[in-house]
Design an enzyme around this catalytic site. Structure first.
Site, PDB file in Angstrom:
ATOM      1  N   THR A 407       1.269  -4.086  -4.590  1.00  0.00           N
ATOM      2  CA  THR A 407       2.533  -3.351  -4.750  1.00  0.00           C
ATOM      3  C   THR A 407       2.833  -3.093  -6.234  1.00  0.00           C
ATOM      4  O   THR A 407       2.167  -3.627  -7.108  1.00  0.00           O
ATOM      5  CB  THR A 407       3.694  -4.122  -4.082  1.00  0.00           C
ATOM      6  OG1 THR A 407       3.391  -4.313  -2.731  1.00  0.00           O
ATOM      7  CG2 THR A 407       5.014  -3.428  -4.214  1.00  0.00           C
ATOM      8  N   THR A 425       4.528   0.897  -2.547  1.00  0.00           N
ATOM      9  CA  THR A 425       3.260   0.235  -2.254  1.00  0.00           C
ATOM     10  C   THR A 425       2.385   1.037  -1.314  1.00  0.00           C
ATOM     11  O   THR A 425       2.872   1.892  -0.563  1.00  0.00           O
ATOM     12  CB  THR A 425       3.531  -1.162  -1.632  1.00  0.00           C
ATOM     13  OG1 THR A 425       2.320  -1.913  -1.610  1.00  0.00           O
ATOM     14  CG2 THR A 425       4.075  -1.055  -0.223  1.00  0.00           C
ATOM     15  N   ASN A 427       0.522  -1.205   0.354  1.00  0.00           N
ATOM     16  CA  ASN A 427       0.298  -2.538   0.905  1.00  0.00           C
ATOM     17  C   ASN A 427      -0.844  -3.189   0.129  1.00  0.00           C
ATOM     18  O   ASN A 427      -0.634  -3.583  -0.996  1.00  0.00           O
ATOM     19  CB  ASN A 427       0.045  -2.525   2.408  1.00  0.00           C
ATOM     20  CG  ASN A 427       0.193  -3.932   2.995  1.00  0.00           C
ATOM     21  OD1 ASN A 427       0.824  -4.789   2.384  1.00  0.00           O
ATOM     22  ND2 ASN A 427      -0.379  -4.176   4.150  1.00  0.00           N
ATOM     23  N   ASP A 449       1.893  -4.788   8.152  1.00  0.00           N
ATOM     24  CA  ASP A 449       3.168  -5.494   7.991  1.00  0.00           C
ATOM     25  C   ASP A 449       3.912  -5.633   9.318  1.00  0.00           C
ATOM     26  O   ASP A 449       4.933  -6.329   9.392  1.00  0.00           O
ATOM     27  CB  ASP A 449       4.047  -4.788   6.960  1.00  0.00           C
ATOM     28  CG  ASP A 449       3.704  -5.215   5.533  1.00  0.00           C
ATOM     29  OD1 ASP A 449       2.879  -6.135   5.369  1.00  0.00           O
ATOM     30  OD2 ASP A 449       4.259  -4.632   4.581  1.00  0.00           O
ATOM     31  N   GLY A 501       4.077  -9.261  -2.112  1.00  0.00           N
ATOM     32  CA  GLY A 501       4.384  -9.677  -0.744  1.00  0.00           C
ATOM     33  C   GLY A 501       5.666 -10.512  -0.718  1.00  0.00           C
ATOM     34  O   GLY A 501       6.650 -10.142  -1.368  1.00  0.00           O
TER      35      GLY A 501
END
Ligand code: DON
Length: 596
Positions: A407, A425, A427, A449, A501
Site C-alpha cells: 500500500t 493500494t 493490495n 481482503d 495492512g
C-alpha cells in the site's frame, strides 16, 4: 487565499508574524513550536515539543530535522510525485488538486502501489470547515460468488492473490476524478499533466524502484508487465529511463474524457479483454457501473483534539477511534517505550481489533454497529477490562487476521489550510500481477481482503466472518486509515496515514499519540519505534531494537507473547508548525516530502 489568510485561519495573525510572535497563539491552539529544520539537519524543540528518547540500539535517531515548507507540503513515498503535487500548489492549485495530481503521478512513478488499477480512501478537510470522506474501494465483480476461491475439496486456492480472478473492479480513477470535481479548482488535464509527462518522457529508475522491480520479478514475469519492467528478462536497473507509452495513452483518455475514459470505451475494453483471455470475470458492464461513495467522516475527539478519519468500508477509522477512546480513560499516557505504555497500548489495540475482525464490513451489505464502536462509554467498559500488570489472552473465538505490508499513503496541505489524507493500494505489491496489455497498468488483488472462506485463514492468514464474505458489488473490508487531526482550537494540526495492512491502523495511531501525548516533533513521532497487537495471533509485536530487552522481558512476565520483527507501517505525515508545515516521510521508506 493569501498567505495572510492561511496564517489567520490556522495559526496566528499576519503570516509574516507567524514565526516571530509566538505569544499570539489563539487560546486552545496547540503550540508545536518553530520548524525543526535547520542548516545542520538537527531539530529544535520549541513550543510544547519535548525531546524524545529511543532505545540505544534503535537505528533511527531522535532529533532529526523534517522538511519545512512555508506555504504547502506533500509527503509521499515517491519524491517525483511529491514534487508534482507541490508544483501544482505553487501554480495556485489547492490541496485537492495536488492530491489528485499526486495520485495519478504515483500510478506512473511508483507502480508497486500507486495505481489506476486499484482503489483507496481520501479524507478531506477544507479550511472553511467542510470535511469529506471518499470511498473509492474496489468492488467484487457481478459474477463473483461466495466460494469462488475454493477448490473442489473446499480448500482455499491462491486465486484471490495472483492472476485475473484476484481483481476487484478498480475505483482509483472514479475516486480521483470525483474528488477533483467536488473540491478541486483546476482542470483534470492540468492535474494529470505531470503523470502524463512522467509516462511519456520517462523518469530515471532510482535504487528504491530498481529494488522493488527485482523483488517482484517472479510475479511480474508471469504477466505482460514483464516487457516493461523486466526487459529481456532482467529487472530495470538503477539509472535506466523508464517510459510507459501504453500507460500514457490510457492517461490521455482519462484526462480528455474524465472517468468514462477509463470505465467505458477503449480502456474498459482492454481490461475486459485481459480478463476474458485468462479466466477473469470483470466485464465492461462491471466497469461502467462502478461508483465511488462520499461518506460522512468519522469525527471523534481525543483529549480535546479532533480526529477526522475514514468510516467503513475501511475498518481503519473505527479502530483508530475505538483505540484512542479506550486510551483516553487513562489520566495520561505512560512514558513512551515503558512497560506500562506497551501494556496499555497493546491491550487497547487487542480489544478494538477483536471488534474489527468480527463486526466490520461494507455497510451496504452488513449492519455495522458504528455507534457502539465509536462510543466513549463503550470504550470505558473495554478500558475497565485491562488488568494492571497482566496480559489478557484473546479468546480463541475472536477472529484473526494477518496481512502483508504493502500500500501507499500520501498527505497534502496547502497555503490556505486545506488538507487531504489519501491511502491507496493494489493490495499486494504489483497487485495480482496482471498487467493490462496496451493499457499499461497493473490490476489489484483486492479480492483477497474478503473472507474468501469465512472462518478459515486465507493466503495471508486472514480469518474473518460471514459479514465480509464475497458478494457481487460488495466492497472488501480494508484497514486503510487516512486521518486529519485538528488542534484544540479547531486548526489543522496533522495529516497522517500509513501502509502495512493491519499495521496501517497501529502505525497511524502511534504517530498521532506521539504528537498529542508525548509532545514529539514530527520527525521523532514518525521515526519512533512502534508496537503492534491485532488480537490474533495473540502476541505483542515490536520493531527489532524498538523496545529495550528489559521492557520486552517484563512484558513476557506479564503473559504477553512478545515478538521482535520488521518494520510496522510506513508513514507520510504533515504537521502544522509556526510559520508553515513540516513534512516527514518514514525513515523506513524511500519517500520524501516536498514543500515550498
Ligand atoms: O485494504 C487493506 O487494508 C489492504 N488491502 C492493504 C494492503 C496491505 O497493506 C496488505 N497487503 N497484503
Amino acid at each position: 487565499m493569501s498567505k495572510l489568510a492561511f496564517c489567520g485561519a490556522v495559526l496566528v495573525g499576519a503570516f509574516g508574524a507567524c514565526r516571530h510572535q509566538p505569544a499570539t497563539l489563539p487560546s486552545g491552539a496547540t503550540d508545536v513550536g518553530f520548524p525543526s529544520s535547520s542548516a545542520t539537519g538537527t531539530a529544535t524543540y520549541s513550543g510544547d515539543r519535548r525531546p524524545a528518547h529511543f532505545p540505544d540500539a534503535w537505528p533511527y535517531k531522535a532529533g532529526r530535522a523534517a522538511v519545512f515548507g512555508e506555504h504547502a507540503m506533500v509527503a509521499s513515498d515517491a519524491p517525483l510525485a511529491s514534487q508534482a503535487g507541490a508544483d501544482i500548489m505553487r501554480r495556485g492549485g489547492n490541496a485537492v488538486d495536488a492530491a489528485v495530481a499526486v495520485g495519478f503521478a504515483m500510478a506512473v512513478v511508483f507502480p508497486e502501489a500507486g495505481n489506476i488499477g486499484g482503489g483507496g480512501y481520501m479524507v478531506i478537510r477544507m479550511a472553511d470547515g467542510r470535511t469529506a470522506a471518499l470511498d473509492y474501494r474496489e468492488i467484487a465483480p457481478l459474477a463473483a460468488t461466495r466460494n469462488m476461491y475454493l477448490d473442489a475439496n473446499g480448500n482455499l486456492t491462491n486465486k484471490s492473490v495472483v492472476g485475473p480472478l484476484a481483481s476487484g473492479v478498480p475505483g482509483a480513477v472514479a475516486g480521483l476524478t470525483a474528488a477533483l470535481a467536488k473540491y478541486g479548482t483546476m482542470s483534470l488535464r492540468d492535474v494529470m499533466a505531470p503523470a502524463i509527462r512522467f509516462a511519456e518522457e520517462g523518469f530515471i529508475v532510482d535504487s528504491a524502484q530498481a529494488r522493488s522491480y527485482r523483488n517482484a520479478a517472479r510475479l511480474i514475469a508471469q504477466f505482460n508487465g514483464a516487457s516493461v519492467f523486466l526487459p529481456h528478462g532482467t529487472p530495470l536497473a538503477v539509472g535506466t529511463r523508464l517510459t510507459q507509452p501504453d500507460l500514457a495513452r490510457t492517461l490521455h483518455r482519462i484526462a480528455e474524457q474524465g472517468a468514462p475514459g477509463f470505465y467505458t470505451g477503449e480502456t474498459a475494453k482492454l481490461i475486459a479483454d485481459e480478463m476474458h483471455r485468462d479466466g477473469g470475470i470483470i466485464t465492461e458492464s462491471d466497469l461502467a457501473r462502478y461508483q465511488p461513495v462520499w461518506r460522512e467522516t468519522i469525527k471523534s475527539t481525543y483529549r480535546g483534539y479532533t480526529l477526522l478519519t475514514m468510516p467503513p468500508s475501511s475498518s481503519g477509522g473505527v479502530v483508530v477511534t475505538e483505540t484512542l477512546n479506550i486510551l483516553e480513560n487513562a489520566a495520561s499516557m505512560p512514558a513512551f517505550g515503558s512497560v506500562a505504555y506497551a501494556h496499555l497500548l497493546g491491550s487497547a489495540y487487542q480489544r478494538s481489533f477483536i471488534d474489527r475482525n468480527e463486526k466490520l464490513a461494507d455497510p451496504a451489505f452488513a449492519s455495522v454497529p458504528m455507534q457502539q464502536l465509536t462510543d466513549k462509554a463503550y470504550a470505558r467498559t473495554l478500558y475497565a477490562t485491562i488488568g494492571a500488570g497482566r496480559a489478557t489472552p484473546t479468546a480463541p473465538v475472536a477472529k484473526t487476521m494477518r496481512e502483508g505490508t504493502e500500500t501507499t499513503h500520501y498527505s497534502v496541505a496547502d497555503v490556505n489550510g486545506n488538507a487531504v489524507a489519501t491511502t491507496t493500494t493494489l493490495n499486494a505489491l504489483y497487485g495480482s500481477g496482471v498487467y493490462v496489455r496496451d493499457g499499461g497498468f497493473f490490476l489489484n488483488d483486492e479480492m483477497d481482503d474478503f473472507a474468501a472462506a469465512p472462518g478459515k485463514p486465507n493466503m495471508f492468514g486472514l480469518v474473518q466472518g460471514e459479514a465480509n464474505a464475497v458478494q457481487p458489488g460488495k466492497r472488501m473490508l480494508s484497514a486503510m486509515s487516512p486521518t486529519i487531526v485538528l488542534d484544540r482550537d479547531g486548526g489543522l494540526l496533522l495529516v497522517v496515514g500509513s501502509r502495512g495492512g493491519p499495521r496501517i491502523i497501529t502505525s497511524t495511531s502511534q504517530v498521532i499519540l506521539n504528537v498529542l501525548d508525548q509532545h514529539m516533533i514530527l520527525s521523532d513521532a514518525v521515526s519512533a519505534p512502534r508496537i503492534h497487537h491485532q488480537a490474533l495471533p495473540d502476541s505483542l509485536s515490536y520493531e527489532r531494537d524498538g523496545l529495550t530487552s528489559a521492557v520486552a522481558d517484563s512484558l513476557r512476565r506479564m503473559g504477553y507473547g512478545v515478538q521482535a520483527g520488521g518494520g510496522i507501517g510506513l508513514i507520510n505525515a504533515i504537521m502544522r508548525v509556526r510559520g508553515g508545515y513540516e513534512g516527514m516521510s518514514d525513515p523506513r521508506s524511500s519517500g520524501r516530502p516536498v514543500g515550498y
